[in-house]
Design a protein around this motif. Structure first.
Motif, PDB file in Angstrom:
ATOM      1  N   VAL A 176       0.855  -1.185   0.000  1.00 51.09           N
ATOM      2  CA  VAL A 176       0.000   0.000   0.000  1.00 51.09           C
ATOM      3  C   VAL A 176       0.890   1.233   0.000  1.00 51.09           C
ATOM      4  CG1 VAL A 176      -1.651   1.327   1.376  1.00 51.09           C
ATOM      5  CG2 VAL A 176      -1.949  -1.141   1.109  1.00 51.09           C
ATOM      6  N   ASP A 177       0.506   2.248  -0.777  1.00 48.76           N
ATOM      7  CA  ASP A 177       1.318   3.463  -0.847  1.00 48.76           C
ATOM      8  C   ASP A 177       1.274   4.217   0.482  1.00 48.76           C
ATOM      9  OD1 ASP A 177      -1.465   4.034  -1.538  1.00 48.76           O
ATOM     10  OD2 ASP A 177      -0.773   6.090  -1.798  1.00 48.76           O
ATOM     11  N   ALA A 178       2.222   5.114   0.693  1.00 50.53           N
ATOM     12  CA  ALA A 178       2.384   5.817   1.965  1.00 50.53           C
ATOM     13  C   ALA A 178       1.150   6.640   2.329  1.00 50.53           C
ATOM     14  CB  ALA A 178       3.617   6.713   1.912  1.00 50.53           C
ATOM     15  N   LYS A 179       0.402   7.112   1.351  1.00 49.14           N
ATOM     16  CA  LYS A 179      -0.783   7.925   1.619  1.00 49.14           C
ATOM     17  C   LYS A 179      -2.024   7.070   1.889  1.00 49.14           C
ATOM     18  CE  LYS A 179       0.725  11.919  -1.107  1.00 49.14           C
ATOM     19  NZ  LYS A 179       0.373  12.829  -2.227  1.00 49.14           N
ATOM     20  N   ILE A 214     -12.923  -7.092   6.437  1.00 51.07           N
ATOM     21  CA  ILE A 214     -13.050  -5.977   5.496  1.00 51.07           C
ATOM     22  C   ILE A 214     -12.567  -6.407   4.105  1.00 51.07           C
ATOM     23  CG2 ILE A 214     -12.710  -4.240   7.285  1.00 51.07           C
ATOM     24  CD1 ILE A 214      -9.868  -3.786   6.102  1.00 51.07           C
ATOM     25  N   THR A 215     -13.127  -5.761   3.101  1.00 47.50           N
ATOM     26  CA  THR A 215     -12.604  -5.862   1.744  1.00 47.50           C
ATOM     27  C   THR A 215     -11.625  -4.719   1.554  1.00 47.50           C
ATOM     28  OG1 THR A 215     -14.615  -6.875   0.864  1.00 47.50           O
ATOM     29  CG2 THR A 215     -13.170  -5.777  -0.717  1.00 47.50           C
ATOM     30  N   VAL A 216     -10.388  -5.052   1.316  1.00 46.36           N
ATOM     31  CA  VAL A 216      -9.345  -4.028   1.207  1.00 46.36           C
ATOM     32  C   VAL A 216      -9.418  -3.314  -0.138  1.00 46.36           C
ATOM     33  CG1 VAL A 216      -6.858  -3.613   1.283  1.00 46.36           C
ATOM     34  CG2 VAL A 216      -7.876  -5.373   2.737  1.00 46.36           C
ATOM     35  N   ALA A 217      -9.596  -4.077  -1.204  1.00 47.81           N
ATOM     36  CA  ALA A 217      -9.673  -3.503  -2.556  1.00 47.81           C
ATOM     37  C   ALA A 217     -10.254  -4.548  -3.494  1.00 47.81           C
ATOM     38  CB  ALA A 217      -8.299  -3.058  -3.040  1.00 47.81           C
ATOM     39  N   SER A 218     -10.756  -4.107  -4.633  1.00 48.16           N
ATOM     40  CA  SER A 218     -11.274  -5.021  -5.648  1.00 48.16           C
ATOM     41  C   SER A 218     -11.183  -4.347  -7.004  1.00 48.16           C
ATOM     42  CB  SER A 218     -12.722  -5.426  -5.345  1.00 48.16           C
ATOM     43  OG  SER A 218     -13.564  -4.293  -5.342  1.00 48.16           O
ATOM     44  N   LYS A 230      -7.632   0.808  -6.284  1.00 54.27           N
ATOM     45  CA  LYS A 230      -7.970   1.824  -5.300  1.00 54.27           C
ATOM     46  C   LYS A 230      -8.453   1.144  -4.021  1.00 54.27           C
ATOM     47  CE  LYS A 230     -10.683   6.066  -4.809  1.00 54.27           C
ATOM     48  NZ  LYS A 230     -11.686   6.955  -5.461  1.00 54.27           N
ATOM     49  N   LEU A 231      -7.938   1.586  -2.874  1.00 54.29           N
ATOM     50  CA  LEU A 231      -8.367   0.999  -1.603  1.00 54.29           C
ATOM     51  C   LEU A 231      -9.827   1.317  -1.329  1.00 54.29           C
ATOM     52  CD1 LEU A 231      -5.378   1.700   0.832  1.00 54.29           C
ATOM     53  CD2 LEU A 231      -6.012  -0.472  -0.200  1.00 54.29           C
ATOM     54  N   SER A 232     -10.512   0.374  -0.716  1.00 48.39           N
ATOM     55  CA  SER A 232     -11.888   0.621  -0.291  1.00 48.39           C
ATOM     56  C   SER A 232     -11.889   1.626   0.865  1.00 48.39           C
ATOM     57  CB  SER A 232     -12.537  -0.689   0.162  1.00 48.39           C
ATOM     58  OG  SER A 232     -11.884  -1.156   1.337  1.00 48.39           O
ATOM     59  N   LYS A 233     -13.065   2.089   1.232  1.00 46.18           N
ATOM     60  CA  LYS A 233     -13.178   3.019   2.353  1.00 46.18           C
ATOM     61  C   LYS A 233     -12.622   2.397   3.632  1.00 46.18           C
ATOM     62  CE  LYS A 233     -16.580   5.840   4.833  1.00 46.18           C
ATOM     63  NZ  LYS A 233     -18.026   6.211   4.924  1.00 46.18           N
ATOM     64  N   ASP A 234     -12.978   1.130   3.880  1.00 48.45           N
ATOM     65  CA  ASP A 234     -12.461   0.438   5.054  1.00 48.45           C
ATOM     66  C   ASP A 234     -10.955   0.228   4.959  1.00 48.45           C
ATOM     67  OD1 ASP A 234     -14.901   0.308   6.310  1.00 48.45           O
ATOM     68  OD2 ASP A 234     -15.374  -1.709   5.562  1.00 48.45           O
ATOM     69  N   GLY A 235     -10.480  -0.064   3.742  1.00 45.47           N
ATOM     70  CA  GLY A 235      -9.049  -0.256   3.557  1.00 45.47           C
ATOM     71  C   GLY A 235      -8.259   1.010   3.865  1.00 45.47           C
ATOM     72  N   LYS A 236      -8.775   2.137   3.425  1.00 46.43           N
ATOM     73  CA  LYS A 236      -8.104   3.408   3.705  1.00 46.43           C
ATOM     74  C   LYS A 236      -8.076   3.685   5.208  1.00 46.43           C
ATOM     75  CE  LYS A 236      -9.328   5.596  -0.694  1.00 46.43           C
ATOM     76  NZ  LYS A 236     -10.127   6.651  -1.360  1.00 46.43           N
ATOM     77  N   HIS A 242      -2.542   1.560  10.617  1.00 45.54           N
ATOM     78  CA  HIS A 242      -1.749   0.343  10.719  1.00 45.54           C
ATOM     79  C   HIS A 242      -0.768   0.242   9.553  1.00 45.54           C
ATOM     80  CE1 HIS A 242      -5.562  -0.357  12.864  1.00 45.54           C
ATOM     81  NE2 HIS A 242      -4.845  -1.112  13.693  1.00 45.54           N
ATOM     82  N   GLU A 243       0.278  -0.517   9.775  1.00 46.02           N
ATOM     83  CA  GLU A 243       1.345  -0.623   8.785  1.00 46.02           C
ATOM     84  C   GLU A 243       1.280  -1.901   7.949  1.00 46.02           C
ATOM     85  OE1 GLU A 243       3.615   1.803   8.179  1.00 46.02           O
ATOM     86  OE2 GLU A 243       2.410   2.971   9.582  1.00 46.02           O
TER      87      GLU A 243
END
Length: 268
Positions: A176-179, A214-218, A230-236, A242-243
């Motif tokens: 996952v990118d730093a942002k 959670i679903t991280v992305a799809s 793109k990360l999901s809302k929960d993923g963001k 968390h790292e």
């Protein structure tokens, strides 16, 4: 017998007709004679005054083409049996028998879009034609000589891309990118033209005051070595606090079994 420069058919006649010895073709002839399957050839084998023409010069996938043919008379008298081949690859539609004078007309049913897209993907086809073959098509097994092969080109309209199913690409790692906005996955390529990906947490994770799956992305991807989703809302929300996270990445296509890979995603 005249060999007229227009289209090539050596392998076609030897393999599909099977009743002629290998004629001599010019070096610049393309198509089955030189292993360029699906590529429009430069030579036709025309015997006598045979002619073949598509009178309806355009059609949609799954539609029909009209044709007329003349001069297709057997050495023993009577009409020959006409067999049709699309782009020198597959036989299409039923065979049709010419009348006693060697004349025939009718329609040729074209396959659906999946076939045309497959030809484009496998053979690089972008031109389309129908070949008529005579020489061994009689259902009664009687001689149908002389062998001949002619083709005519048509224009295909309304072709839309369709997925070519096969084994899905498999996610084998990611970060996952730093942002905390996007997930980049490393992929092991499959044979499918398109793979759907869903990345889910392996176990409940803390989001706000609760822990849950959670679903991280799809998303979907074409064959490639990497894909960014793109990360999901929960993923963001999770990766802002968390790292790292253990996930299950599920890869699937409509006609293949889903493939699941488990790995750890870390934030760069």
């Amino acid at each position: 017998m005249i060999v007229r420069p227009v289209l090539a058919v050596l392998a076609l006649l030897v393999a599909s007709v099977g009743l002629v010895s290998a004629p001599s073709y010019a070096a610049d002839c393309e198509g089955p004679a030189t292993g360029k399957r699906g590529k429009e050839p430069l030579c036709d084998l025309v015997v006598g005054d045979r002619e073949f023409k598509l009178t309806k010069g355009k059609a949609k996938p799954g539609g029909t083409l009209k044709f007329k043919a003349s001069g297709f008379v057997r050495d023993e008298g009577g009409g020959q049996t006409l067999t049709f081949k699309l782009n020198d690859i597959d036989i299409i539609g039923p065979s049709i028998e010419a009348d006693a004078d060697g004349n025939a007309k009718g329609t040729i049913k074209l396959p659906k879009a999946e076939v045309f897209n497959k030809y484009k993907a496998e053979y690089g086809s972008y031109k389309w034609w129908v070949r008529v073959l005579v020489g061994s098509g009689r259902p009664d097994g009687q001689p149908d000589l002389p062998a001949a092969s002619l083709h005519d080109r048509f224009r295909l309209v309304g072709l839309k891309p369709t997925p070519i199913y096969g084994s899905p690409a498999r996610a084998v790692g990611g970060s996952v990118d730093a942002k905390a906005t996007h997930l980049t996955l490393s992929l092991k390529r499959g044979t499918a033209s398109k793979t759907k990906l869903v990345v889910e947490s392996l176990s409940p994770v803390p989001i706000g005051r609760k822990s849950r799956m959670i679903t991280v992305a799809s998303g979907a991807t074409k064959p490639k070595k990497k894909v960014t989703l793109k990360l999901s809302k929960d993923g963001k929300r999770y990766f802002r606090r968390h790292e790292a996270l253990y996930v299950a990445a599920v890869s699937k296509t409509p006609k293949s079994k889903a493939v699941t890979r488990v790995f750890k995603i870390e934030k760069k």
